[in-house]
Design a protein around this motif. Sequence first.
Motif, short mmCIF file in Angstrom:
data_model
loop_
_atom_site.label_atom_id
_atom_site.label_comp_id
_atom_site.label_asym_id
_atom_site.label_seq_id
_atom_site.Cartn_x
_atom_site.Cartn_y
_atom_site.Cartn_z
N UNK A 274 0.82 -1.21 0.00
CA UNK A 274 0.00 0.00 0.00
C UNK A 274 0.86 1.26 0.00
N UNK A 275 2.00 1.18 0.68
CA UNK A 275 2.91 2.31 0.73
C UNK A 275 3.54 2.57 -0.64
N UNK A 276 3.86 1.51 -1.36
CA UNK A 276 4.58 1.64 -2.63
C UNK A 276 3.66 1.89 -3.83
N UNK A 277 2.42 1.48 -3.75
CA UNK A 277 1.53 1.55 -4.91
C UNK A 277 1.39 2.96 -5.50
N UNK A 278 1.18 4.02 -4.69
CA UNK A 278 1.01 5.35 -5.29
C UNK A 278 2.23 5.78 -6.11
N UNK A 279 3.42 5.52 -5.59
CA UNK A 279 4.64 5.91 -6.30
C UNK A 279 4.80 5.13 -7.59
N UNK A 280 4.49 3.84 -7.55
CA UNK A 280 4.57 3.02 -8.76
C UNK A 280 3.59 3.52 -9.81
N UNK A 281 2.35 3.78 -9.42
CA UNK A 281 1.35 4.24 -10.38
C UNK A 281 1.74 5.59 -10.96
N UNK A 282 2.36 6.44 -10.13
CA UNK A 282 2.81 7.74 -10.60
C UNK A 282 3.89 7.57 -11.66
N UNK A 283 4.85 6.68 -11.40
CA UNK A 283 5.93 6.45 -12.36
C UNK A 283 5.41 5.85 -13.66
N UNK A 284 4.48 4.91 -13.56
CA UNK A 284 3.91 4.29 -14.75
C UNK A 284 3.12 5.31 -15.57
N UNK A 285 2.42 6.20 -14.89
CA UNK A 285 1.68 7.25 -15.58
C UNK A 285 2.63 8.20 -16.32
N UNK A 286 3.72 8.56 -15.66
CA UNK A 286 4.71 9.43 -16.29
C UNK A 286 5.33 8.74 -17.50
N UNK A 287 5.59 7.45 -17.36
CA UNK A 287 6.19 6.70 -18.47
C UNK A 287 5.23 6.66 -19.66
N UNK A 288 3.94 6.46 -19.38
CA UNK A 288 2.94 6.43 -20.44
C UNK A 288 2.82 7.78 -21.12
N UNK A 289 2.89 8.86 -20.33
CA UNK A 289 2.83 10.20 -20.92
C UNK A 289 4.02 10.46 -21.85
N UNK A 290 5.22 10.05 -21.41
CA UNK A 290 6.41 10.23 -22.25
C UNK A 290 6.29 9.43 -23.54
N UNK A 291 5.77 8.21 -23.43
CA UNK A 291 5.61 7.36 -24.60
C UNK A 291 4.61 7.97 -25.58
N UNK A 292 3.50 8.48 -25.07
CA UNK A 292 2.50 9.11 -25.93
C UNK A 292 3.05 10.37 -26.58
N UNK A 293 3.88 11.08 -25.83
CA UNK A 293 4.50 12.27 -26.38
C UNK A 293 5.44 11.97 -27.53
N UNK A 294 6.20 10.88 -27.37
CA UNK A 294 7.11 10.46 -28.44
C UNK A 294 6.33 10.02 -29.67
N UNK A 295 5.21 9.38 -29.46
CA UNK A 295 4.39 8.94 -30.60
C UNK A 295 3.82 10.14 -31.34
N UNK A 296 3.42 11.17 -30.59
CA UNK A 296 2.89 12.38 -31.22
C UNK A 296 3.97 13.06 -32.05
N UNK A 297 5.21 13.06 -31.51
CA UNK A 297 6.34 13.70 -32.23
C UNK A 297 6.66 12.97 -33.52
N UNK A 298 6.41 11.65 -33.53
CA UNK A 298 6.74 10.85 -34.72
C UNK A 298 5.72 11.01 -35.83
N UNK A 299 4.56 11.56 -35.51
CA UNK A 299 3.52 11.69 -36.52
C UNK A 299 3.85 12.83 -37.50
#
Length: 398
Positions: free
Chosen positions: A373-398
Amino acid sequence: MFGTQSKRDLALELQAQFPILRPSIHARRAHLTVKFQDLYGFTVEGNVDDVNVLNEVREKVRQQGRVWWALEASKGANWYLQPQVSSITEGIVLKPSLKFSALANAITLKKLIRKGIPPVLRPKVWFSLSGAAKKKSTVPESYYNDLTKAVEGKVTPATRQIDHDLPRTFPGHPWLDTPEGHAALRGVLVGYSFRDSDVGYCQGLNYVAALLLLVMKTEEDAFWMLAVLLENVLVNDCYTNNLSGCHVEQRVFKDLLAKKCPRIAAHLEALEFDVSLVATEWFLCLFSKSLPSETTLRVWDVLFYEGAKVLFHVALAIFKMKEEELLLTHQVGDVINILQRTTHHLFDPDELLTVAFDKIGFVTTNSISKQRKKQEPEVMKELDQRLRRLNSLREDDK
């Protein structure tokens, strides 16, 4: 049903299950690496010392088997599920009034399972104590057959990945790496991918399901063992698309390593070694790709009875067993080599489990839950940031 067998018949049956491995005279003299098949058909490489260890382990298994057979003969085929048990082994006496809920937590049964379930009894003991039998009883008897018929011929990203992974799952195994073995493994994995679309299929499950098939013997029983494993035994989201549960487990394990093995943790941090480099595969494959199969199944004996905390105990034990050697390392590659060499040659499950449960200290399910329970918020935050970066790279490639 076993009470009618004579002691001689039982002895012969146990001997047939566990043949003595005998290296050639040339191998003994030259200290060469020898190849042999373990009980589940896997080809194992080791030296003569490894063979001697395996023979000692198999003798212990024979002895332990006699304890289980005696209990089967005297108390009935499902003595561990009976509501009343007057006494069990090792001189511990339980009152006849004890119900199953008390028996399930009794130290005697726990000790018995930690010493290993005989291979011939393993399928039914696992199926009962894990909760798989109860889970199966909640659906119509034809559930699995209906499911396999309903999904036949359907193609999804999960089924395509499964088909890709089938020939890569324990290649060379005399049954798994055959058309029949591939079909059985595919049936279990595809069936479950439709039962739980959130999980679908994740690489790593192929090794787990393959080993379940070798133990349980039938597709349907292996399917229900996989279901209870993913739905009840392990933490949620371990095998979903973003592997969030697995990321949480890795953070919890890193914290536990710092608490239970502080010298190792400090040294690895100084080397900038991330324990997830080795532990991710351990947790995703439940050690099935790392430990010898007979050792893995001893770990699973305890896993299906005591829960996911067992994975942490075993992972910590592997580091603990090689503490002094790890403290002498100067390179990340050396750490990986030591851990891989150690796991591949851990032919004595008693050595591993003794360290895991007697030398690591208490690791309770409640304490692990709090850490998650202590670690879950930080993990979800990191995964969300990773997804945002990935989506941003995909937008740049278009």
